[in-house]
Scaffold this motif. Structure first.
Motif, PDB file in Angstrom:
ATOM      1  N   VAL A  34       8.050 -31.049  14.871  1.00 45.05           N
ATOM      2  CA  VAL A  34       7.386 -29.892  14.290  1.00 45.05           C
ATOM      3  C   VAL A  34       7.926 -28.597  14.900  1.00 45.05           C
ATOM      4  N   ILE A  35       8.308 -28.615  16.173  1.00 45.89           N
ATOM      5  CA  ILE A  35       8.916 -27.423  16.791  1.00 45.89           C
ATOM      6  C   ILE A  35      10.221 -27.077  16.083  1.00 45.89           C
ATOM      7  N   ARG A  36      11.026 -28.088  15.816  1.00 44.67           N
ATOM      8  CA  ARG A  36      12.301 -27.842  15.111  1.00 44.67           C
ATOM      9  C   ARG A  36      12.054 -27.381  13.677  1.00 44.67           C
ATOM     10  N   ASP A  37      11.061 -28.007  12.988  1.00 48.11           N
ATOM     11  CA  ASP A  37      10.752 -27.617  11.604  1.00 48.11           C
ATOM     12  C   ASP A  37      10.269 -26.175  11.529  1.00 48.11           C
ATOM     13  N   ALA A  70      19.715 -23.268  18.623  1.00 50.10           N
ATOM     14  CA  ALA A  70      19.863 -23.602  20.049  1.00 50.10           C
ATOM     15  C   ALA A  70      18.553 -23.371  20.800  1.00 50.10           C
ATOM     16  N   LEU A  71      17.836 -22.288  20.462  1.00 52.36           N
ATOM     17  CA  LEU A  71      16.557 -21.998  21.110  1.00 52.36           C
ATOM     18  C   LEU A  71      15.534 -23.082  20.779  1.00 52.36           C
ATOM     19  N   CYS A  72      15.387 -23.386  19.488  1.00 55.65           N
ATOM     20  CA  CYS A  72      14.387 -24.384  19.058  1.00 55.65           C
ATOM     21  C   CYS A  72      14.706 -25.757  19.639  1.00 55.65           C
ATOM     22  N   ASP A  73      15.979 -26.090  19.658  1.00 57.75           N
ATOM     23  CA  ASP A  73      16.391 -27.393  20.190  1.00 57.75           C
ATOM     24  C   ASP A  73      16.076 -27.486  21.675  1.00 57.75           C
ATOM     25  N   ILE A 103       8.064 -20.515  30.024  1.00 62.84           N
ATOM     26  CA  ILE A 103       8.729 -19.819  28.909  1.00 62.84           C
ATOM     27  C   ILE A 103       7.725 -19.505  27.801  1.00 62.84           C
ATOM     28  N   TYR A 104       6.721 -20.363  27.629  1.00 61.40           N
ATOM     29  CA  TYR A 104       5.664 -20.119  26.635  1.00 61.40           C
ATOM     30  C   TYR A 104       4.881 -18.855  26.990  1.00 61.40           C
ATOM     31  N   GLU A 105       4.605 -18.654  28.267  1.00 63.33           N
ATOM     32  CA  GLU A 105       3.792 -17.517  28.699  1.00 63.33           C
ATOM     33  C   GLU A 105       4.587 -16.223  28.837  1.00 63.33           C
ATOM     34  N   SER A 106       5.920 -16.345  28.914  1.00 63.72           N
ATOM     35  CA  SER A 106       6.724 -15.147  29.174  1.00 63.72           C
ATOM     36  C   SER A 106       7.549 -14.674  27.978  1.00 63.72           C
ATOM     37  N   ASN A 107       7.729 -15.534  26.979  1.00 64.83           N
ATOM     38  CA  ASN A 107       8.602 -15.196  25.849  1.00 64.83           C
ATOM     39  C   ASN A 107       7.763 -15.170  24.568  1.00 64.83           C
ATOM     40  N   LEU A 114       6.357 -19.478  18.200  1.00 66.42           N
ATOM     41  CA  LEU A 114       6.894 -20.761  17.720  1.00 66.42           C
ATOM     42  C   LEU A 114       5.952 -21.903  18.097  1.00 66.42           C
ATOM     43  N   ILE A 115       5.529 -21.939  19.348  1.00 63.41           N
ATOM     44  CA  ILE A 115       4.685 -23.045  19.819  1.00 63.41           C
ATOM     45  C   ILE A 115       3.269 -22.945  19.251  1.00 63.41           C
TER      46      ILE A 115
END
Length: 643
Positions: free
Chosen positions: A437-440, A450-453, A480-484, A490-491
């Protein structure tokens, strides 16, 4: 006044509805509603899950479906385009007769009428109309579509036709308002039709997501369905963000001119009373030879098997056999054992390799005497109660391995014996799992691959892994979830869609065998290869009391069969694989060196290393090793060592 949502698409309107059933029911409860319908597009995949969840929450479940109606015959395959392929129509089961008729209608759509969608026609609706309440549906309904085309008199004619099919008081004209100008035009015409014909009105909201804040995630889901990106201009979308579970007050604000239509929703809900039966077995009847009852024939086969399996020890083991037989009799599973014995007997008679047995069924002396299993429960001190226990009433579960190449021959035999309408393979669902689902979502948002992968790869490899668990387990992912902000978005979107079913397929092994046509108990679907399957999964079928069998195709058995055949052909030596030396020293020594390629359950790298340490000296050592090298025992051992 009270209001009930009667037009609701759950997660089982695949990649079109994003309402997770438990969350949807919780929302209805939060809004103070006492009833709610489920009306997924053309299917009933989720009705049992919805029924259970609603009952647990104290909400009356109304079982329905938004079916696709072919303009002419369901058998037509004319290359008509777009909206002319089918109309929408909402059907609600008023009672148990209606529920069974609804299953018939939905099944016909897949079995007879599938063309882009599972379509029914008015012939089917007339045949199975009893116990069903119908609503004219959204803008894609037949009546609204004629109104939209300026054909008012034709719309009136169609409305009267539906009323004639379902009966006076069982067909309603459906008002909707999602901020679309066309709906205002249609609604005014529907009010006029109602006044002229006496057909009553009902007001609904076309729910596709739970909260108004879910509109963006739902839009992403539509892009996943259609292979588009959110940036694409010419794509399917639900404009306006109004397709959520609205409160009664919000519905009153939308329809101040049609309060009776809102009240009618609750009147319909009070009329709908379906009770689904769980736990009552619906085993097919096994035809026994003349002169026998099923009970007598099972006993005869078992005592013949007892003499064959335990020559000279019959009296010693009679008590154990009688105990098992009486338990089987008292629990109502006589025919179950005869059915399983019969198709395994067929396989062996036709030289189709059958596995020795696996799981708790190996603890049954009845199964051993019937040659359903080839593992001696007395020799290995196995417990029958792990398989069948009067204090824990559940269907027996015997998983049977067959030669991979000839498994279908056994299924074909069962179909011939019980009838193709009584034997159907079982559906399974693929889901939007954590990594996928992250890639989708990343693709739909047009984020760099590259980022999603890289984000997807931060999710640990585990079939049961969720994004939420991954955020707790992996500090790098959490950081990375908390800083980007881009990664957070995305998440967050992925979290809303994670776990939704994305497609159906046919279960690799599961087959249901019923006493009457399967569509009298469960709705049918059609797999991507054209095969007919149930719409309910294995666990649901078992809960409904249907006989589910696992016909497992095992390549290992095919390899063994081929080896035996080659030895016979090339060396003239006949090998009975059931009577070989299971404690051959050379074989055990080879396993102890980790040379386990092609050895069932020993060929993973972890098991190879374990066998090197174990150095098994007999089969029992290997059995113990396989039993210990499993998640439960391994976790206990880890915890014990830590303490």
């Amino acid at each position: 006044m009270a209001f009930t949502h009667l037009h609701v698409h759950t997660e089982y309107s695949l990649l079109d509805g994003s309402c997770k059933i438990k969350e949807l029911v919780a929302k209805a409860k939060e809004l103070g509603m006492d009833s709610m319908a489920v009306t997924d597009h053309g299917v009933m995949y989720g009705v049992i899950d919805f029924y259970r969840a609603a009952k647990e929450a104290g909400i009356k479940p109304i079982i329905g479906c938004e079916v696709y109606v072919a303009p002419n015959s369901r058998f037509d395959r004319e290359q008509t385009g777009g909206e002319d392929r089918y109309y929408h129509l909402v059907l609600l089961a008023e009672n148990d007769v209606g529920y069974h008729n609804l299953m018939k209608i939905v099944s016909k759509g897949f079995v007879d009428g599938f063309y882009y969608r599972p379509r029914v026609d008015k012939e089917v609706l007339k045949q199975y109309h009893e116990g069903i309440i119908a609503l004219s549906a959204c803008l894609a309904g037949e009546v609204p579509r004629y109104i939209s085309r300026g054909l008012y008199e034709e719309a009136v004619k169609r409305a009267k036709e539906y009323e004639a099919i379902f009966g006076k008081g069982n067909f309603f004209l459906e008002l909707q308002d999602h901020g679309i100008a066309q709906q205002q035009t249609v609604n005014q015409a529907l009010l006029r039709i109602s006044e002229e014909t006496g057909i009553e009105l009902v007001a609904t909201n076309d729910i596709h997501y739970i909260n108004d804040t879910d509109a963006v995630a739902h839009d992403i889901l539509l892009c996943i369905q259609t292979g588009k990106k959110v940036s694409d201009q010419n794509r399917m979308r639900y404009e306006g963000g109004q397709y959520y579970c609205k409160s009664e007050d919000e519905m009153k604000e939308l329809f101040p001119y049609a309060l009776q239509a809102l009240e009618n929703t609750h009147r319909i809900a009070m009329r709908c009373n379906v009770e689904i039966e769980f736990g009552v077995t619906k085993l097919p009847k096994f035809e026994v030879p003349d002169g026998y009852t099923s009970w007598e024939y099972l006993r005869k086969l078992c005592y013949e098997g007892l003499s064959r399996r335990y020559p000279g020890r019959e009296q010693q083991l009679k008590e154990r056999l009688e105990y098992e037989l009486n338990t089987i009799h008292d629990m109502g599973y006589i025919d179950y054992f005869l059915i399983v014995w019969d198709f395994i007997h067929f396989a062996k008679q036709h030289n189709i390799m059958v596995g020795p047995g696996r799981g708790s069924a190996a603890g049954s002396i009845v199964a051993y005497c019937l040659e359903i299993t080839n593992i001696d429960p007395i020799k290995y001190n196995l417990l029958f109660e792990r398989f069948l226990n009067p204090e824990r009433v559940s269907m027996p579960d015997i998983d049977i391995d067959f030669c991979y190449e000839r498994r279908q021959e056994v299924i074909d035999y069962v179909v011939r014996k019980y009838g193709k309408e009584q034997v159907v393979q079982i559906v399974t669902f693929g889901t939007l799992a954590a990594k996928g689902v992250i890639r989708d979502v990343g693709r739909v948002l047009d984020l760099p691959y590259a980022l999603c992968d890289s984000i997807a790869k931060m999710v640990p490899n585990d079939s049961n892994m969720t994004i939420e668990t991954a955020l707790k387990m992996n500090p790098e992912l959490r950081t990375i979830y908390e800083s980007n902000e881009q990664v957070k978005y995305l998440i967050d979107m992925s979290l809303r869609l994670e776990g939704l079913p994305r497609h159906t397929s046919m279960h690799a092994a599961g087959v249901v065998i019923s006493q009457r046509p399967v569509d009298e108990y469960v709705p049918l679907s059609r797999a991507s290869d054209g095969s007919i399957t149930t719409q309910f999964t294995m666990t649901t079928l078992e809960e409904l009391g249907l006989l589910k069998m696992d016909f497992l195709g095992l390549r290992t058995l095919t390899v063994i069969q081929n080896a035996v055949n080659h030895i016979q052909k090339n060396h003239g030596i006949t090998i009975d694989i059931d009577h070989i030396d299971f404690n051959d020293k050379d074989v055990l020594d080879s396993i102890g060196t980790g040379k386990c390629e092609g050895v069932f359950q020993l060929e993973s790298s972890g098991m190879k290393n374990f066998m090197k340490e174990l150095k098994p000296e007999n089969l029992e050592d290997i059995i113990a090793g396989i039993s210990l090298y499993r998640p439960g025992p391994m976790e206990c051992a880890t915890r014990f060592n830590a303490e």
